[in-house]
Design an enzyme around this catalytic site. Structure first.
Site, PDB file in Angstrom:
ATOM      1  CG  HIS A  49      -1.998  -1.050   1.140  1.00  9.86           C
ATOM      2  ND1 HIS A  49      -2.948  -1.097   0.142  1.00  9.86           N
ATOM      3  CD2 HIS A  49      -2.246  -2.114   1.942  1.00  9.86           C
ATOM      4  CE1 HIS A  49      -3.749  -2.138   0.334  1.00  9.86           C
ATOM      5  NE2 HIS A  49      -3.336  -2.777   1.414  1.00  9.86           N
ATOM      6  NE  ARG A  74       1.656  -5.262   3.329  1.00  8.43           N
ATOM      7  CZ  ARG A  74       0.465  -4.886   3.794  1.00  8.43           C
ATOM      8  NH1 ARG A  74      -0.393  -5.803   4.255  1.00  8.43           N
ATOM      9  NH2 ARG A  74       0.138  -3.617   3.844  1.00  8.43           N
ATOM     10  CG  ASP A  88      18.088 -11.874  -6.610  1.00  9.96           C
ATOM     11  OD1 ASP A  88      18.123 -12.903  -5.921  1.00  9.96           O
ATOM     12  OD2 ASP A  88      17.983 -11.890  -7.850  1.00  9.96           O
ATOM     13  CD  GLU A 153      -4.249  -9.254   3.862  1.00 12.85           C
ATOM     14  OE1 GLU A 153      -4.313  -8.078   4.236  1.00 12.85           O
ATOM     15  OE2 GLU A 153      -3.627  -9.619   2.841  1.00 12.85           O
ATOM     16  CG  ASP A 179      -7.325  -6.163   3.301  1.00 11.03           C
ATOM     17  OD1 ASP A 179      -8.055  -5.672   2.438  1.00 11.03           O
ATOM     18  OD2 ASP A 179      -6.145  -5.828   3.456  1.00 11.03           O
TER      19      ASP A 179
END
Length: 266
Positions: A49, A74, A88, A153, A179
Site C-alpha cells: 500500500h 511486504r 536478491d 485476509e 481486509d
C-alpha cells in the site's frame, strides 16, 4: 563470508515473548531509520500500500540494517519475479498478502527457493543477498536465512488456514483484520464477533501447525487482547498514523479542533 543470519526467524522460533513491530509506509529511508531507533522488535517495509519500488525498499533495508529491529518486506502480490528481486536485494523475511489456499502458499515457498526445491532464478555472484559472491555457499544454504510470512485476509483464507499453516516452508501466518472484516461484510468493524471468531480460528490452526502467528493491532486494547490470546508478533504502530496523529495533536493544541484519534479515525 558467512551466510547472514535471520535473527527475526530465530526469535519467532524461540517464541519466548511477543515481538512488537511498526509498519513503514512513508517509503523513505530517512524516516525508516528514525523508527528503527524507537525500540521496536521488527519493522514492516510495506510494498503493498505504500509507494515503494524495489529501489526504495533497498534503501530502507540499508538504512535499518545496523539497528536491532529486524526488517520485514511486504510484497505487493505473489509475483515470483518480484519475490526474486526482493530476495536478491537482501530481504530475508517476506510477508505476502492475500494468501487463500495451500497451493498458493506452496507456490510462494517455491518462489523463495532455488532448484530443485523451487523456481527462484539464480543470480549468485551478482546479488546483494550473497554479498556479490562473498557468501560461497549461498545457493545451497539460502533457505536457512529466509522467512516466509503468509497473510490471511479473507474468508477463503480462513477456511484454508490449516492448509496454509501446514505448508512446509511457511514460517508464520499473519492476520490482516481490516481486509478480513471487509471481506466478511463487516467494513470497518474488525471487532465484530464473526471476525473475531475467524481470527481465533486462524490463530488456533497456526499454533497447531507449530508456526508463529502475527496480527496488526495499533489500538492498545487490541494489542493487549491479541497478546493474551497468544499471538507471537504484533504490529502496534504505523509510521503514517503516528506522524499524522502527532501532527494533528500539535495543531489542535495551539489552534483548537480534534485529532484523528479523538474522532475515532484510528
Amino acid at each position: 563470508m558467512e551466510l547472514p543470519a535471520n535473527a527475526f526467524k530465530s526469535e519467532l522460533a524461540a517464541k519466548q515473548a511477543p515481538l512488537y513491530g511498526c509498519w513503514l509506509g512513508l517509503a523513505n529511508a530517512y524516516t525508516a531509520e528514525i523508527v528503527a531507533t524507537a525500540g521496536f522488535d521488527w519493522l514492516l517495509i510495506d510494498g503493498e500500500h505504500a509507494p515503494n519500488t524495489v529501489v526504495t525498499i533497498l534503501e530502507q533495508l540499508r538504512a535499518t540494517e545496523n539497528y536491532p529491529a529486524a526488517s520485514i518486506v511486504r510484497a505487493v502480490n505473489h509475483d515470483p519475479a518480484l519475490i526474486k528481486q526482493l530476495l536478491d536485494i537482501g530481504a530475508q523475511t517476506l510477508m505476502v498478502p492475500m494468501v487463500e489456499t495451500g497451493a498458493q502458499a506452496e507456490a510462494l515457498v517455491a518462489a523463495m527457493r532455488y532448484a530443485p526445491a523451487g523456481i527462484r532464478g539464480m543470480g549468485a555472484g551478482v546479488i546483494r543477498a550473497d554479498r556479490w559472491g562473498s557468501v560461497a555457499d549461498y545457493a545451497t544454504r539460502a533457505a536457512e536465512s529466509l522467512c516466509l510470512i503468509t497473510q490471511v485476509e479473507s474468508k477463503t483464507g480462513v477456511d484454508n488456514a490449516r492448509a496454509i499453516a501446514n505448508t512446509d516452508g511457511v514460517d508464520a501466518v499473519f492476520v490482516g483484520p481490516s481486509d478480513l472484516s471487509t471481506n466478511m461484510g463487516h467494513v470497518g468493524d474488525p471487532g465484530h464477533a464473526d471476525v473475531q471468531a475467524a481470527i481465533s480460528r486462524v490463530l488456533e490452526v497456526t499454533k497447531a501447525a507449530g508456526k508463529a502467528a502475527g496480527i496488526l493491532a495499533p489500538a492498545e486494547a487490541d494489542t493487549n487482547r491479541y497478546r493474551e490470546a497468544g499471538f507471537d508478533f504484533i504490529a502496534t504502530g504505523l509510521d503514517v498514523a503516528l506522524l499524522k496523529t502527532a501532527a494533528e495533536a500539535n495543531a489542535a493544541r495551539h489552534r483548537g479542533g480534534t485529532t484523528s484519534a479523538e474522532r475515532g479515525t484510528y
